[in-house]
Scaffold this motif. Structure first.
Motif, PDB file in Angstrom:
ATOM      1  N   PHE A   1      40.088  29.454  40.365  1.00 10.03           N
ATOM      2  CA  PHE A   1      41.125  28.925  39.542  1.00 10.03           C
ATOM      3  C   PHE A   1      40.942  27.630  38.538  1.00 10.03           C
ATOM      4  O   PHE A   1      40.243  26.890  39.155  1.00 10.03           O
ATOM      5  CB  PHE A   1      42.259  28.731  40.709  1.00 10.03           C
ATOM      6  CG  PHE A   1      43.284  28.140  39.909  1.00 10.03           C
ATOM      7  CD1 PHE A   1      44.548  28.944  39.297  1.00 10.03           C
ATOM      8  CD2 PHE A   1      43.949  26.762  39.900  1.00 10.03           C
ATOM      9  CE1 PHE A   1      45.565  28.589  38.599  1.00 10.03           C
ATOM     10  CE2 PHE A   1      44.961  26.330  39.070  1.00 10.03           C
ATOM     11  CZ  PHE A   1      45.664  27.126  38.447  1.00 10.03           C
ATOM     12  N   ILE A   2      41.659  28.009  37.053  1.00 13.75           N
ATOM     13  CA  ILE A   2      41.426  26.777  36.490  1.00 13.75           C
ATOM     14  C   ILE A   2      42.678  26.371  36.058  1.00 13.75           C
ATOM     15  O   ILE A   2      43.579  27.166  35.451  1.00 13.75           O
ATOM     16  CB  ILE A   2      40.648  27.101  35.033  1.00 13.75           C
ATOM     17  CG1 ILE A   2      39.107  27.776  35.571  1.00 13.75           C
ATOM     18  CG2 ILE A   2      40.529  26.168  34.095  1.00 13.75           C
ATOM     19  CD1 ILE A   2      38.245  28.143  34.403  1.00 13.75           C
TER      20      ILE A   2
ATOM     21  N   LEU B   1      42.628  33.397  39.585  1.00 16.43           N
ATOM     22  CA  LEU B   1      43.939  33.362  39.930  1.00 16.43           C
ATOM     23  C   LEU B   1      44.541  32.864  38.722  1.00 16.43           C
ATOM     24  O   LEU B   1      44.180  32.137  37.992  1.00 16.43           O
ATOM     25  CB  LEU B   1      44.116  32.303  41.030  1.00 16.43           C
ATOM     26  CG  LEU B   1      45.635  32.195  41.618  1.00 16.43           C
ATOM     27  CD1 LEU B   1      45.861  33.157  42.597  1.00 16.43           C
ATOM     28  CD2 LEU B   1      45.535  30.919  42.417  1.00 16.43           C
ATOM     29  N   SER B   2      45.889  33.672  38.498  1.00 19.29           N
ATOM     30  CA  SER B   2      46.744  33.141  37.515  1.00 19.29           C
ATOM     31  C   SER B   2      48.107  33.282  38.113  1.00 19.29           C
ATOM     32  O   SER B   2      48.824  34.140  38.485  1.00 19.29           O
ATOM     33  CB  SER B   2      46.968  34.182  36.365  1.00 19.29           C
ATOM     34  OG  SER B   2      47.894  33.777  35.443  1.00 19.29           O
TER      35      SER B   2
ATOM     36  N   THR C   1      38.442  39.700  37.231  1.00 10.75           N
ATOM     37  CA  THR C   1      39.764  40.307  37.915  1.00 10.75           C
ATOM     38  C   THR C   1      40.898  39.563  37.941  1.00 10.75           C
ATOM     39  O   THR C   1      40.670  38.569  39.015  1.00 10.75           O
ATOM     40  CB  THR C   1      39.587  41.186  39.106  1.00 10.75           C
ATOM     41  OG1 THR C   1      38.226  42.234  38.940  1.00 10.75           O
ATOM     42  CG2 THR C   1      40.423  41.860  39.741  1.00 10.75           C
ATOM     43  N   PRO C   2      42.003  40.042  37.314  1.00  9.61           N
ATOM     44  CA  PRO C   2      43.011  38.976  37.669  1.00  9.61           C
ATOM     45  C   PRO C   2      43.914  38.943  38.753  1.00  9.61           C
ATOM     46  O   PRO C   2      44.468  40.132  39.073  1.00  9.61           O
ATOM     47  CB  PRO C   2      44.143  39.023  36.383  1.00  9.61           C
ATOM     48  CG  PRO C   2      43.214  40.029  35.400  1.00  9.61           C
ATOM     49  CD  PRO C   2      42.271  40.824  36.276  1.00  9.61           C
ATOM     50  N   LEU C   3      44.045  38.101  39.673  1.00 12.71           N
ATOM     51  CA  LEU C   3      45.106  37.919  40.808  1.00 12.71           C
ATOM     52  C   LEU C   3      46.179  37.186  40.243  1.00 12.71           C
ATOM     53  O   LEU C   3      46.454  35.848  40.179  1.00 12.71           O
ATOM     54  CB  LEU C   3      44.366  37.176  41.905  1.00 12.71           C
ATOM     55  CG  LEU C   3      43.092  37.409  42.337  1.00 12.71           C
ATOM     56  CD1 LEU C   3      42.456  36.474  43.315  1.00 12.71           C
ATOM     57  CD2 LEU C   3      42.926  38.889  43.207  1.00 12.71           C
TER      58      LEU C   3
ATOM     59  N   TYR D   1      50.606  39.657  43.757  1.00 10.23           N
ATOM     60  CA  TYR D   1      50.662  39.329  45.329  1.00 10.23           C
ATOM     61  C   TYR D   1      51.791  38.386  45.134  1.00 10.23           C
ATOM     62  O   TYR D   1      52.285  37.741  44.220  1.00 10.23           O
ATOM     63  CB  TYR D   1      49.411  38.360  45.648  1.00 10.23           C
ATOM     64  CG  TYR D   1      49.410  36.899  45.045  1.00 10.23           C
ATOM     65  CD1 TYR D   1      49.886  35.877  45.602  1.00 10.23           C
ATOM     66  CD2 TYR D   1      48.892  36.723  43.922  1.00 10.23           C
ATOM     67  CE1 TYR D   1      50.070  34.554  45.060  1.00 10.23           C
ATOM     68  CE2 TYR D   1      48.828  35.605  43.320  1.00 10.23           C
ATOM     69  CZ  TYR D   1      49.489  34.480  43.804  1.00 10.23           C
ATOM     70  OH  TYR D   1      49.318  33.301  43.361  1.00 10.23           O
ATOM     71  N   ARG D   2      52.317  38.330  46.531  1.00 10.19           N
ATOM     72  CA  ARG D   2      53.568  37.529  46.638  1.00 10.19           C
ATOM     73  C   ARG D   2      53.628  36.650  47.945  1.00 10.19           C
ATOM     74  O   ARG D   2      54.347  35.940  48.048  1.00 10.19           O
ATOM     75  CB  ARG D   2      55.002  38.035  46.606  1.00 10.19           C
ATOM     76  CG  ARG D   2      55.686  38.412  45.062  1.00 10.19           C
ATOM     77  CD  ARG D   2      56.852  39.050  45.317  1.00 10.19           C
ATOM     78  NE  ARG D   2      57.423  38.933  43.955  1.00 10.19           N
ATOM     79  CZ  ARG D   2      58.554  40.044  43.814  1.00 10.19           C
ATOM     80  NH1 ARG D   2      59.082  40.576  44.745  1.00 10.19           N
ATOM     81  NH2 ARG D   2      58.878  40.112  42.589  1.00 10.19           N
TER      82      ARG D   2
END
Length: 676
Positions: A467-468, A589-590, A610-612, A632-633
């Motif tokens: 994560f950035i 992660l986004s 791969t975008p989460l 995801y939630r």
């Protein structure tokens, strides 16, 4: 009553001079009421005796009976209108009664007949300040500084400091408050060096301060070096942040009004040194005068720019003026990339931006207006700023709202022009713009530079989860009770896997009477983003053990989070360094409130990670890229996503997100508007 009778009988036989001497003895021994009895009895036998009226007024002042004191002083002034001392006492009594207008008149009368009465100067300044006339108070208070009475000087300095602060002259206010505290032998608080560039009276002190290499926080992501100014000749090896200034007033004013550098925000001097005192006052006056001249120059340039006539001839290149600031690196990078694309497509382009990190945005505003006037653009382009107050009607102004700055506290009042075109990346921003009166709103998604953000490493060879981005929790530290209540509700919804909708944020904000932007931007993201990152870090040992994945977190604000700290790897500059880290990520992660398609998603997807993605599909327009993203939630959904691979290549969603496409769109929109 026993003592009054002999005093009354005795006073009838005493001369006015004897009464005066006897009464003064009473006052000296603390028997002020006995003196009053004596003077009032004597006044019956010597009506109209000026000395007795004055003595009575002074006695009533001592026992805080200000109405009686004012009554006797009024009679004394009527008997002798040229007596400056009587007018001064009358003013003091009226001042204590908070009758500011008549008190002001009394002190003015006092100074007419006793022009060297420093106490009247002080009191006149005090009354004028209370009448919201601080500019008029400065002259008498300055004269009071010449008094031999240290107490009067200290009070005058304190009042001057208050007047200058009231007049929005903080540097002069700081100097006089320092003098006031020194005169009163009070501790002198340091100016916070991490928040200000400073002017030092002592060049050696400037050099010592420079050696500390302090940085000033501009915002949550950017710092710039502290500038240390001093008066004198520059040293041969002075660094660029240690700056010598000319001695003479005219040269100093010219420097301050023409420089692109940040101006000093305070003056450091030794208040025990008379030369330092005089220089600090002189330089504060010069600095405030220069700032006034800059405001006048800006107003003149506003008018001149509004009357420009940038005639456009179809078929010729557009003159496009782009506004940027180094204090917002991502916005600066956006403007630079767009400018490059516009030039490649044959347009004339000018970027107005600080030349280096020593410049300040507010100081640069004057430079920008001059640059705008000289360039005379057909089109202007900004990110997250309307920037239209100085534009001629014919200028087409495009604003790309990458984030919501309209609802921030202290945001400027927005007045939209016919030729203002707003570019919005998602539906939520559309509704905010319309709510603030914007008429022309066009969809424009985020862009990347494909030469920087591209895949350089096979997906199968990657073993990191990244994560950035900045943490939001530090921005709400020390939050209010309202914030705490809202955060509790938001966390409960988030932990239950329920969406944090904009309507929910609006309802909570209105219920608790806090700004909507604060809830939707700071509080919602403090829950959504920060909790998502902590989930990822809590999973890290399991991910390492079962899948061989390493979790890494980059950005500002995570170092103090005990859950994140073991996986925190520091901050990253915008551009190639970010792309390199994304190329090490199998998953990235986004997590942002209210949108799916953000700058972070485009960058990580272009690099093949791969975008989460936090599932905000109900809040955003299509496309949602269900085949390219893993949504995801909940914590469980995030953990499950880390075992999957999307059906389609995530790089496909970034294929059209180029600055070349944006440049084409800008040209198309501008020409269409100019032709109408």
């Amino acid at each position: 009553m026993i003592r009054q009778l002999p005093l009354t009988m005795e006073s009838s036989a005493l001369s006015a001079l004897d009464v005066r001497e006897r009464g003064i003895q009473f006052v000296r021994s603390g028997e002020v009421e006995s003196a009053i009895d004596l003077f009032e009895a004597a006044l019956k036998h010597h009506p109209g005796e000026l000395d007795l009226l004055t003595l009575l007024a002074e006695c009533y002042l001592q026992i805080d009976q200000f109405a009686m004191a004012a009554s006797y002083y009024r009679q004394a002034c009527q008997l002798d209108p040229t007596n400056g001392e009587s007018w001064s006492g009358f003013g003091i009594a009226l001042m204590e009664l908070e009758q500011w207008h008549p008190a002001t008149n009394a002190f003015q009368q006092s100074l007419q007949f006793a022009p060297s009465n420093h106490r009247s100067m002080l009191h006149l300044g005090f009354c004028l300040f209370h009448l919201e006339r601080p500019a008029e108070a400065i002259a008498p208070l300055n004269r009071c500084l010449q008094s031999d009475d240290a107490v009067l000087r200290a009070k005058a300095a304190g009042l001057l400091g208050n007047c200058f602060i009231k007049l929005n002259r903080p540097i002069a206010g700081q100097v006089f408050h320092t003098l006031h505290r020194f005169s009163k032998e009070l501790p002198i608080p340091d100016i916070e060096p991490e928040t200000s560039s400073l002017l030092f009276i002592d060049p050696n002190a400037a050099r010592l301060a420079w050696e500390k290499q302090r940085k000033i926080a501009i915002n949550s992501t950017t710092k710039r070096p502290q500038l240390c100014f001093y008066i004198g000749e520059p040293g041969h090896y002075d660094p660029t942040t240690l700056i010598a200034l000319p001695v003479h007033e005219e040269a100093l004013i010219h420097y301050f009004t023409q420089t692109r550098l940040e101006l000093p925000k305070g003056i450091i001097f030794n208040p025990a040194n008379l030369h330092h005192q005089q220089e600090a006052i002189r330089l504060a006056t010069i600095l405030e005068s220069a700032k006034d001249q800059m405001v006048e120059s800006a107003q003149t340039l506003y008018g001149q720019c509004r009357h420009l006539q940038p005639t456009y001839t179809p078929g010729e290149p557009l003159r496009i003026f782009l506004n940027a600031s180094r204090s917002h690196p991502s916005e600066h990078a956006t403007i630079s990339s767009l400018a490059k694309a516009l030039k490649q497509q044959g347009q004339e382009v000018f970027i107005s931006v600080e030349q280096d990190e020593r410049e300040e945005r507010t100081q640069h505003q004057l430079v920008m207006l001059r640059e705008h006037q000289n360039f005379n653009p057909h089109v202007t382009f900004s990110v997250n700023q309307l920037n239209n107050r100085w534009l001629a009607d014919a200028v087409v102004n495009l604003i790309w709202w990458q984030e919501n700055r309209l609802e921030q506290p202290h945001a400027a009042v927005h007045s939209w022009r016919e030729n203002d075109i707003n570019l919005s990346p998602y539906r939520l921003m559309d509704s905010i713009l319309h709510a603030y009166g914007a008429d022309k709103v066009e969809r424009q998604a985020y862009c990347i530079d494909p030469a920087v953000f591209q895949q350089t490493r096979p997906w199968e060879a990657r073993t990191k989860v990244i994560f950035i981005g900045s943490a939001y929790a530090p921005s709400i530290e020390g939050h209010s009770e309202h914030d705490a209540a809202i955060l509790e509700i938001l966390r409960a919804h988030f932990e239950a896997g329920q969406p944090l909708t904009r309507q929910m944020c609006i309802t909570l904000a209105d219920r608790h009477e806090v700004p909507r932007h604060h809830v939707s931007h700071h509080l919602a993201n403090a829950v959504l983003r920060d909790q998502s990152v902590m989930w990822l870090c809590q999973m890290a040992p399991e991910l390492k053990r079962e899948q061989g994945y390493e979790v890494e977190i980059y950005g500002r604000g995570w170092a103090e989070n005990p859950t994140v700290q073991p996986y925190y790897r520091g901050e990253l500059p915008q551009g190639e360094a970010t792309a390199q880290v994304y190329n090490s990520a199998r998953y990235a992660l986004s997590a942002s409130h209210g949108t799916i398609r953000c700058q972070r998603l485009m960058e990580l997807a272009a690099c093949g990670a791969t975008p989460l993605v936090y599932d905000a599909r109900s809040e955003t327009d299509a496309p949602h890229w269900e085949n390219h993203l893993l949504f995801y939630r909940s914590r469980e959904a995030l953990r499950h996503a880390l075992t999957r691979k999307p059906k389609a290549d995530p790089r496909e969603i970034a294929q059209d997100a180029s600055y070349d496409r944006l440049a084409q769109r800008v040209i198309q929109l501008a020409k269409k508007q100019l032709s109408q």
